[in-house]
Design a protein around this motif. Structure first.
Motif, PDB file in Angstrom:
ATOM      1  N   GLY A 113     -25.494  21.128  21.045  1.00 57.87           N
ATOM      2  CA  GLY A 113     -24.272  21.933  21.059  1.00 57.87           C
ATOM      3  C   GLY A 113     -23.017  21.153  21.359  1.00 57.87           C
ATOM      4  N   ARG A 114     -23.081  19.814  21.402  1.00 55.41           N
ATOM      5  CA  ARG A 114     -21.899  18.994  21.701  1.00 55.41           C
ATOM      6  C   ARG A 114     -21.246  18.585  20.378  1.00 55.41           C
ATOM      7  NH1 ARG A 114     -24.907  15.396  26.452  1.00 55.41           N
ATOM      8  NH2 ARG A 114     -25.902  17.197  27.406  1.00 55.41           N
ATOM      9  N   TYR A 115     -20.644  19.593  19.723  1.00 55.58           N
ATOM     10  CA  TYR A 115     -20.217  19.407  18.341  1.00 55.58           C
ATOM     11  C   TYR A 115     -19.070  18.409  18.196  1.00 55.58           C
ATOM     12  CZ  TYR A 115     -23.006  23.626  17.884  1.00 55.58           C
ATOM     13  OH  TYR A 115     -24.021  24.541  17.943  1.00 55.58           O
ATOM     14  N   LEU A 160     -21.212  12.078   5.971  1.00 55.40           N
ATOM     15  CA  LEU A 160     -19.980  12.803   5.677  1.00 55.40           C
ATOM     16  C   LEU A 160     -20.218  14.320   5.760  1.00 55.40           C
ATOM     17  CD1 LEU A 160     -17.054  12.112   4.836  1.00 55.40           C
ATOM     18  CD2 LEU A 160     -17.753  12.449   2.465  1.00 55.40           C
ATOM     19  N   HIS A 161     -21.346  14.765   5.202  1.00 52.04           N
ATOM     20  CA  HIS A 161     -21.674  16.191   5.242  1.00 52.04           C
ATOM     21  C   HIS A 161     -21.851  16.657   6.693  1.00 52.04           C
ATOM     22  CE1 HIS A 161     -23.659  19.997   4.068  1.00 52.04           C
ATOM     23  NE2 HIS A 161     -24.473  19.739   5.089  1.00 52.04           N
ATOM     24  N   GLU A 162     -22.605  15.904   7.487  1.00 57.87           N
ATOM     25  CA  GLU A 162     -22.845  16.292   8.879  1.00 57.87           C
ATOM     26  C   GLU A 162     -21.553  16.264   9.696  1.00 57.87           C
ATOM     27  OE1 GLU A 162     -25.471  17.647   9.968  1.00 57.87           O
ATOM     28  OE2 GLU A 162     -26.695  17.302   8.173  1.00 57.87           O
ATOM     29  N   LEU A 163     -20.651  15.341   9.358  1.00 57.53           N
ATOM     30  CA  LEU A 163     -19.336  15.335  10.004  1.00 57.53           C
ATOM     31  C   LEU A 163     -18.635  16.669   9.750  1.00 57.53           C
ATOM     32  CD1 LEU A 163     -16.816  14.151  11.354  1.00 57.53           C
ATOM     33  CD2 LEU A 163     -16.281  12.993   9.194  1.00 57.53           C
ATOM     34  N   ASP A 211     -27.342  13.402  15.581  1.00 52.16           N
ATOM     35  CA  ASP A 211     -28.099  14.636  15.350  1.00 52.16           C
ATOM     36  C   ASP A 211     -28.474  15.298  16.676  1.00 52.16           C
ATOM     37  OD1 ASP A 211     -29.511  16.528  13.779  1.00 52.16           O
ATOM     38  OD2 ASP A 211     -31.369  15.490  14.193  1.00 52.16           O
ATOM     39  N   ALA A 212     -28.856  14.482  17.673  1.00 48.26           N
ATOM     40  CA  ALA A 212     -29.207  15.024  18.988  1.00 48.26           C
ATOM     41  C   ALA A 212     -27.988  15.643  19.661  1.00 48.26           C
ATOM     42  CB  ALA A 212     -29.795  13.919  19.872  1.00 48.26           C
ATOM     43  N   LEU A 213     -26.834  15.020  19.524  1.00 46.72           N
ATOM     44  CA  LEU A 213     -25.605  15.596  20.084  1.00 46.72           C
ATOM     45  C   LEU A 213     -25.331  16.962  19.458  1.00 46.72           C
ATOM     46  CD1 LEU A 213     -23.357  12.409  20.124  1.00 46.72           C
ATOM     47  CD2 LEU A 213     -24.037  13.719  22.137  1.00 46.72           C
ATOM     48  N   ALA A 214     -25.502  17.051  18.143  1.00 43.57           N
ATOM     49  CA  ALA A 214     -25.270  18.327  17.461  1.00 43.57           C
ATOM     50  C   ALA A 214     -26.286  19.375  17.913  1.00 43.57           C
ATOM     51  CB  ALA A 214     -25.353  18.130  15.947  1.00 43.57           C
ATOM     52  N   ALA A 215     -27.561  18.968  18.039  1.00 42.93           N
ATOM     53  CA  ALA A 215     -28.605  19.912  18.430  1.00 42.93           C
ATOM     54  C   ALA A 215     -28.401  20.433  19.846  1.00 42.93           C
ATOM     55  CB  ALA A 215     -29.978  19.248  18.309  1.00 42.93           C
ATOM     56  N   GLN A 272     -16.709  21.957  11.685  1.00 40.65           N
ATOM     57  CA  GLN A 272     -16.636  23.413  11.598  1.00 40.65           C
ATOM     58  C   GLN A 272     -17.156  24.059  12.868  1.00 40.65           C
ATOM     59  OE1 GLN A 272     -18.533  25.115   8.170  1.00 40.65           O
ATOM     60  NE2 GLN A 272     -18.289  27.201   8.886  1.00 40.65           N
ATOM     61  N   ASN A 273     -18.297  23.571  13.372  1.00 40.69           N
ATOM     62  CA  ASN A 273     -18.866  24.131  14.596  1.00 40.69           C
ATOM     63  C   ASN A 273     -17.965  23.905  15.808  1.00 40.69           C
ATOM     64  OD1 ASN A 273     -21.143  25.077  13.295  1.00 40.69           O
ATOM     65  ND2 ASN A 273     -22.348  23.251  13.711  1.00 40.69           N
TER      66      ASN A 273
END
Length: 771
Positions: free
Chosen positions: A220-222, A251-254, A214-218, A259-260
């Protein structure tokens, strides 16, 4: 105590004395706390981490100091009451000092605090031992003790690796989403991964991994986040006792991060799996099921498959309306997400209608000044500008800016977003002098609240510089970015220097821009690689600035490779693939390697139809490329026939009065005029103008443009009096909608004056004097 900007200018030379002066102003109880914090922090291993642990650990040292009998409980209580800021003692003195790093604080606390501890009869080793005993005696560590555990383990003082792993897990669970917290979450997550061989309970392990992804996504390191979620999902499937909802969430967050990261095709597949799983486990109307279903529709939109996406959006709205009612928050959320997708797909007028419906629902549910209502109004303003109702967008931005300023404050990020949107819309209606002042306000406030190098600050800096260029003030624009590059001496970014190079190019200082792009290319090749999109962008800029055939050929080869790779991943007919092929074809034509660009466009059109079928909303736009190229190469009669097909398709797919349909009719009229069918062209433009006024209103940008097109056609037919009448109407509309001082109004007024002056002369008016 207060520091002026002039005082700050000389602080680098005086900073240690200033900090020591600050240190000496505090009661001994507070100095003792920070001295102990300095003693246990791992400064010898990492000064940066050491200074961070220094301020993180200070608030929890009261119990440790009490256990060492250094201070009594009452003295500590008074010290805690005296603390007014938990993030560094020097911040209590003056906010200007926040620009200095906490390394300076740590240095003084270590040097002067060490003397203080010795006078109290305590050696550092005794303090270490007491702290280790304190933290190892505890149960699950809280957030602050957890950081101490990790700090002490870094110094080799704690041998229990499971305690360190649990500490990282505990600290991760308590951190938020501001920029500092995200950085700390990533650091703790990486520390936890280093200790992954230590066995802790499976649930805690999965929670930590989910938090880290989650921190990686937040941040911007998609792509990295997608990889982390992929591994997490594999782990959840191998552990039978794991709650199924966690497996489906991973799975959803993947899918979200795929997509990002631009992997839309794979994202669609994973969203389909997440939706099917959540529907089976949670039911079709559960919020998580709704989220995956809407995510699937958004991924389809990003692939250009808007018909499929639209069907899903409408089904979700219908399902929730039937189950929960018109005004249910989930029904409104589904409409909101469809409005965003419509905007993304370029269906601006439909997006506006949907946003207006959402705004009405949120006003009814949440009241006028609820944050979600204000956000709906902000997005509606953006959609209005994008769809061509710019003057209405300006009014809407003013409304939401007033609401956000009153409720959230002038420096809130959302308030600044609305000020930015208002500045952009104001510039679009021709009031550039007002816009540049607003952009400067946004830049200055973002520097103060977000920092000099936050992405939002960088965007504001670029937009401010570009508005200066539009006002013919290029030297100020260049100075703005040169100062940013100079200030960025510790966090030098490629992005800042690349933007400076672009500003130089926009300012027509081509030699300087070319030199900077050449230097940037070396850095991009080294740091990002030759195939990175940013590297390609730099090389493209060099190619545009240079006539060097070697550079042009190098760029062309890379663009061709990028096109081929995109085609392999997304398909030959995907919009991203076609855009790269269009760029490549135009580049090859300029270098003499493509003789027939029409054939290339026709091939692109066929690939698009093969992938998306004839009835795709982008098909008329693809066919327009063919028509325009036919017209530009003198095949005007053929162009008219293709425009006939474009108009028919647009009417069928988008509707008779959709802005794109009206634009295609206007383009056909232009081709008719060039084909010497002047009467037909004038008749078409008059009908388009009537339809625009009735369906879109006189305040729509397209309506104002059609006035000018009709005047041009009338002059081309030597119907000067009629052209003057139309221009008089255009001037009156422009004044009413945009104001006397807008660029558009000035251009219409100038054109009208020129036509009047020439009205008594012989000759045709084929060359429009309009700007």
């Amino acid at each position: 105590m207060h520091f002026t900007p002039e005082d700050i200018a000389v602080l680098p030379e005086l900073v240690e004395d200033v900090y020591r002066f600050c240190w000496n102003q505090f009661p001994e109880s507070i100095r003792m706390e920070y001295a102990v914090a300095a003693a246990i922090s791992p400064a010898a291993i990492s000064p940066v981490e050491g200074s961070g642990y220094h301020t993180w650990s200070a608030p929890i040292l009261a119990d440790i100091l009490r256990s060492l009998d250094l201070l009594d409980a009452e003295d500590l209580r008074r010290a805690d009451e005296a603390r007014t800021d938990a993030y560094g003692w020097v911040m209590r003195v003056d906010e200007y000092l926040r620009q200095w790093t906490e390394l300076d604080q740590h240095h003084i606390a270590t040097k002067d605090g060490g003397t203080l501890l010795k006078r109290a009869g305590s050696a550092h080793e005794e303090i270490h031992a007491a702290v280790v005993k304190t933290v190892e005696r505890g149960a699950v560590p809280n957030e602050h003790v957890a950081r101490l555990v990790i700090a002490l383990q870094a110094k080799g003082l704690i041998k229990d690796m499971s305690l360190v792993a649990k500490s990282a897990a505990a600290a991760l669970a308590d951190l938020g989403y501001d920029d500092t917290a995200i950085s700390e979450r990533l650091r703790l997550y990486n520390r936890y991964l280093q200790l992954a061989h230590i066995r802790i309970d499976a649930h805690t392990d999965l929670e930590v991994r989910f938090n880290g992804a989650d921190a990686l996504a937040a941040s911007g390191r998609y792509a990295l986040a997608a990889d982390a979620y992929r591994k997490l999902h594999a782990l959840t499937e191998r552990i039978p006792e794991v709650d199924k909802s966690l497996t489906l969430s991973s799975l959803h967050e993947l899918a979200v991060n795929l997509q990002n990261a631009g992997e839309a095709r794979e994202a669609v597949t994973v969203f389909e799996q997440a939706y099917a799983g959540r529907r089976d486990v949670l039911g079709d109307n559960h919020p998580d099921t709704l989220s995956s279903r809407l995510g699937l529709a958004e991924a389809l939109t990003s692939m250009g498959e808007f018909h499929k996406a639209s069907t899903i959006f409408d089904q979700v709205v219908d399902d929730h309306r039937r189950e929960r009612g018109e005004a249910d928050p989930y029904t409104v959320e589904a409409r909101w997400r469809k409005a965003e997708a419509l905007n993304f797909a370029g269906r601006g007028h439909e997006a506006v209608a949907m946003y207006e419906r959402v705004l009405e629902d949120r006003i009814d549910q949440l009241a006028e000044e609820h944050p979600d209502t204000m956000n709906s109004r902000h997005c509606l303003a953006e959609a209005l500008v994008r769809a061509g109702w710019t003057s209405r967008g300006v009014a809407m931005f003013k409304r939401v800016l007033d609401d956000r300023t009153r409720r959230l404050g002038g420096d809130d990020r959302a308030t600044l977003d609305s000020l930015y949107g208002l500045a952009d819309a104001t510039e679009k209606v021709g009031r550039s002098h007002e816009a540049v002042d607003m952009f400067e306000q946004v830049l200055n406030r973002r520097v103060e609240t977000l920092g000099k190098f936050h992405p939002d600050t960088a965007d504001a800096r670029w937009r401010f510089a570009f508005s200066l260029i539009l006002l013919d003030r290029p030297d100020e624009a260049i100075a703005t970015f040169k100062k940013a590059v100079q200030d960025n001496n510790t966090l030098e970014t490629l992005e800042t220097r690349r933007t400076l190079a672009e500003v130089l190019r926009y300012s027509s200082r081509f030699d300087e821009a070319a030199d900077m792009f050449e230097l940037l290319l070396e850095d991009h090749n080294t740091m990002l690689g030759k195939d990175h999109p940013d590297t390609l962008d730099v090389l493209w800029n060099i190619a545009k600035l240079s006539n060097d055939p070697i550079r042009v050929n190098e760029y062309t080869a890379l663009l061709e490779r990028a096109h081929n790779e995109t085609a392999d991943v997304l398909g030959k007919g995907h919009p991203e693939t076609l855009e790269k092929r269009r760029m490549l074809a135009e580049r090859l034509q300029r270098t003499g390697q493509v003789d027939d660009l029409i054939a290339v466009y026709e091939e692109m059109l066929q690939d698009h139809i093969t992938m998306f079928q004839e009835n795709h909303p982008d098909t008329p736009g693809m066919r327009t490329y063919v028509a325009l190229e036919l017209q530009s190469t003198g095949h005007v009669d053929k162009a008219v026939k293709v425009f006939d097909q474009v108009v028919a398709e647009s009417t069928e797919l988008l509707g008779e009065y959709h802005p794109e349909t009206l634009l295609s009719r206007e383009l056909r009229a232009d081709a008719l005029q060039e084909a010497n069918q002047i009467d037909k062209a004038i008749y078409e433009l008059k009908q388009v103008l009537v339809d625009r006024i009735e369906r879109l209103g006189e305040d729509h940008d397209g309506t104002l443009d059609t006035y000018g097109s009709l005047a041009d056609a009338l002059l081309g037919a030597d119907q000067v009096d009629d052209a003057i009448d139309i221009l008089e109407q255009a001037r009156a509309v422009s004044v009413r909608v945009l104001g006397e001082d807008s660029i558009h109004t000035r251009n219409v007024r100038s054109y009208l004056a020129e036509v009047r002056r020439a009205a008594g002369r012989d000759g045709m008016f084929n060359e429009a004097g309009r700007d």
